[in-house]
Design an enzyme around this catalytic site. Sequence first.
Site, PDB file in Angstrom:
ATOM      1  N   GLN A 132     -11.723  -7.919   5.669  1.00  0.00           N
ATOM      2  CA  GLN A 132     -10.296  -7.914   5.989  1.00  0.00           C
ATOM      3  C   GLN A 132     -10.069  -8.264   7.451  1.00  0.00           C
ATOM      4  OE1 GLN A 132      -7.558  -4.567   4.675  1.00  0.00           O
ATOM      5  NE2 GLN A 132      -7.927  -3.957   6.777  1.00  0.00           N
ATOM      6  N   GLY A 133      -9.202  -9.225   7.729  1.00  0.00           N
ATOM      7  CA  GLY A 133      -8.890  -9.593   9.109  1.00  0.00           C
ATOM      8  C   GLY A 133      -7.491  -9.156   9.483  1.00  0.00           C
ATOM      9  N   TYR A 134      -7.385  -7.974  10.001  1.00  0.00           N
ATOM     10  CA  TYR A 134      -6.076  -7.404  10.344  1.00  0.00           C
ATOM     11  C   TYR A 134      -5.937  -7.223  11.847  1.00  0.00           C
ATOM     12  CZ  TYR A 134      -3.765  -6.237   5.925  1.00  0.00           C
ATOM     13  OH  TYR A 134      -3.081  -6.287   4.760  1.00  0.00           O
ATOM     14  N   SER A 135      -6.662  -6.221  12.375  1.00  0.00           N
ATOM     15  CA  SER A 135      -6.510  -5.861  13.793  1.00  0.00           C
ATOM     16  C   SER A 135      -6.914  -6.997  14.712  1.00  0.00           C
ATOM     17  CB  SER A 135      -7.386  -4.647  14.124  1.00  0.00           C
ATOM     18  OG  SER A 135      -7.006  -3.542  13.364  1.00  0.00           O
ATOM     19  N   SER A 167     -14.574  -5.200   9.203  1.00  0.00           N
ATOM     20  CA  SER A 167     -15.716  -4.435   8.685  1.00  0.00           C
ATOM     21  C   SER A 167     -16.687  -5.335   7.941  1.00  0.00           C
ATOM     22  CB  SER A 167     -15.240  -3.352   7.716  1.00  0.00           C
ATOM     23  OG  SER A 167     -14.114  -2.713   8.225  1.00  0.00           O
ATOM     24  N   GLU A 251      -5.354   0.793   1.244  1.00  0.00           N
ATOM     25  CA  GLU A 251      -6.432   1.167   2.149  1.00  0.00           C
ATOM     26  C   GLU A 251      -6.383   2.663   2.442  1.00  0.00           C
ATOM     27  OE1 GLU A 251      -6.458  -0.751   6.011  1.00  0.00           O
ATOM     28  OE2 GLU A 251      -8.593  -0.310   6.238  1.00  0.00           O
ATOM     29  N   SER A 381      -4.357   5.021  12.414  1.00  0.00           N
ATOM     30  CA  SER A 381      -4.713   6.306  13.025  1.00  0.00           C
ATOM     31  C   SER A 381      -3.889   7.442  12.421  1.00  0.00           C
ATOM     32  CB  SER A 381      -4.459   6.245  14.536  1.00  0.00           C
ATOM     33  OG  SER A 381      -3.065   6.136  14.766  1.00  0.00           O
ATOM     34  N   GLU A 383      -2.048   9.380  13.856  1.00  0.00           N
ATOM     35  CA  GLU A 383      -0.714   9.373  14.463  1.00  0.00           C
ATOM     36  C   GLU A 383       0.205   8.385  13.746  1.00  0.00           C
ATOM     37  OE1 GLU A 383      -3.578   9.414  16.105  1.00  0.00           O
ATOM     38  OE2 GLU A 383      -3.425  11.404  17.014  1.00  0.00           O
TER      39      GLU A 383
END
Lengths: 401, 380
Positions: A132-135, A167, A251, A381, A383
Amino acid sequence: MSDLNIFREEARAWIRENAPRSLWGTSGSGPFEGYWGGSKDLEADPDILGWRDRGIEKGWTAPSWPKEYGGGGLSVAHEQIIHEELKAIGVPRPIAGQGLAMFGPVLLQYGNDEQRAEHLPKIARGEVRWCQGYSEPNAGSDLANLQLRAERDGDEFVLNGQKVWTSHAHLSDWIYCLARTNPKAPKKQMGISILLADLGTPGITVRRIDLISGYSPFCETFFDDARVPAKNLVGELDEGWTIAKAILGHERSSIGRSIARQPGSAEREVVARARKHLGVGHGPIPDPLLRDEVAGLGMLEEAFHLTLARIEQSSKSGTPGPEGSISKIVGSELKQKRFELGMKVAGILGLGWEGPGFDDDDLEYTRDWLRSRATTIEGGSSEIQKNIVSKRVLGLPEGKK
Amino acid sequence: MSGHTAPSLLLNDEQKMLSKTAHEFVRKRAPAARLRTFRDRKDEVGFSREIWKEMAQLGWLGLQIPHEYDGLGLGFFDLCIVLEESGRELMPEPFVSTLLLGAQALLLGGTGAQKKALLAGVAAGEKLVSVAYEERGSRDFRHVETVARASDDGFEITGEKIQVLDGHLVDAIIVSAATGGGAPTLFLVDSNAKGVTTTQQFRIDGQSSAIVRFENVAVALDSVVGELGKGAALLQTVFDRAAVGLAAHMLGASEQALADTLAYLKEREQFDVPIGSFQALQHRAVALYTEIALLRSVVLAAARVIDEQPEEVPRFACLAKALASETFLHVAKEAIQMHGGIGVTDEHDIGLYIKRAQATYMTFGEPSQHRRRWAELHGY
């Protein structure tokens, strides 16, 4: 007996007959535990590969996917029963990983027929592994700030930029990523699209990241004029954010569930370490304060499993709601507490990095403890999860972040 | 979980309807503000006998009482649905004394005659029964100072019990008293028996209670509940059920305290914005929501286990009561803090919740006692 009960009997019998004995008790049977398949992870254990093949034959690597895409054509309720029966004896799913747990469901919902036919069967057969290419470096909690550029050039998109925390990109064959297709859109959540890329495409390079644990499960993935066919766009152009949020929902609930492992296992693990390091045999843990903490962990673990069961029992649709955020918040905290207690009972014998004077189990445990610090960060996160629950479940007004 | 599948944690259609009806009844007929009224006039009863009677007519007091005693013959799970709703408005009606202590002691240990004499009256809302087990000198129910001396035709009980829930109002009291060798035995005593005197006590949570003194109270042999000298074991099984029922009440109370707090966070403005837009408060509210979500799963499971897996009851009772105690008290403290100054005034209802939270925390075992027993049950 209801149909589902009959099916449970059948599933139980089939699993017990077909799962190799060597795999029993080795797994919490979560969506990310076990063999992930693909062309680069050269798994040699014949039992694991045999179990994979039996699963493929039966259509139970993806029980609720349509048969035409390599699935089992079953309902979500049937799929749940299969997973429960696997978990009951601690056998991993025949294939695990991102493709089955996250990308596949999204393609089923948002992809076109051609994309489904091309990608889903290869996932169900474990031939192609997805990441997965997110961040990105400047798009973590503020994911919509992502900058990976995708410019249309004929019937291709040209990608430039960087993804981070991809990942297992080094073991994957393909990546699904969020890219900015319209930098002039009025809001940053607009103008984002979902694109699929073969990691073998010229211009894509992958570099591993070393973590405090010494493990390197994550990578940076760089795109330098990498050309991707335009047919690899999933959903509508510039409208990928909605899909992205759906993937994040999967996720979160998957992470929550994958942390769950076997009920009671965190408690048993800490008790076993306490006995080993405190030399108390099979008697009670002598320090009442420590025993109280272990029991507190055991109770939290039980409450967490019951809550997962309640969520599963009540979600007939199979679409993860905001409860996924709760399971991620609680599951990640539970995991950290388990390792903290497991470290506490080990005393200085838990301080080894490598080499003489430490046993292998303790060395690995210490690395896992360090790795566990990431669970409250990755996949959104704690939060961010709390922001989501605050807004979507409690209905509290949005404020300044 | 020791089994591989969790018990069913869902309500069926009838149970959903019961929950909804009870919810509306409690919110409309039994607001928490009543506690202040009862307290201020030093009400001798401390709850509404009319409301109790109405709940009996609705069938709610006899939900779990078998058909042969005029109950509905349903499960403890069904009773917990009503108990949860009773917690929303901190109802002081005699749920704990009569339904969770008295009735359970009779169901688990009573003779046919004892059950026949009382349970139908309990279901009809006409009879109240409590269990007297707390003493001034002991925090362990297995150790009692109250004694029952063998007499010619039975026993003579002498001693003092404190904070007996509804002790001055009940028709019958099940009392623990030491028999030969000091082990406790439970006796069913008529409240009007010679030598029984009661003094009403006033607690922070508005739950009616009394000091009950026994002076050479003569009871017959057939007044023993359960077996002679085995009162502690029977009490433990009664407390296991009562702890789960009380946890359901605490769940409802926690839910309502959070709901009231969320409403306040949305309505109260400071710095020209609702205070609920502040992340510092949002995240704490989510923490409470999460704790309550866990507690709900645990209470539902524990209630189900009482009906379906008796061997698992001790474990689940420990789990439910420990979590309910920690959660309810935490919610009640945070609720006051988030209400700010108004939260510590007697005028506002939110302060009533911390009083019930503290009282229930201390009832049927504190969390650390439950964790110790949990550890013992798990072999460490």
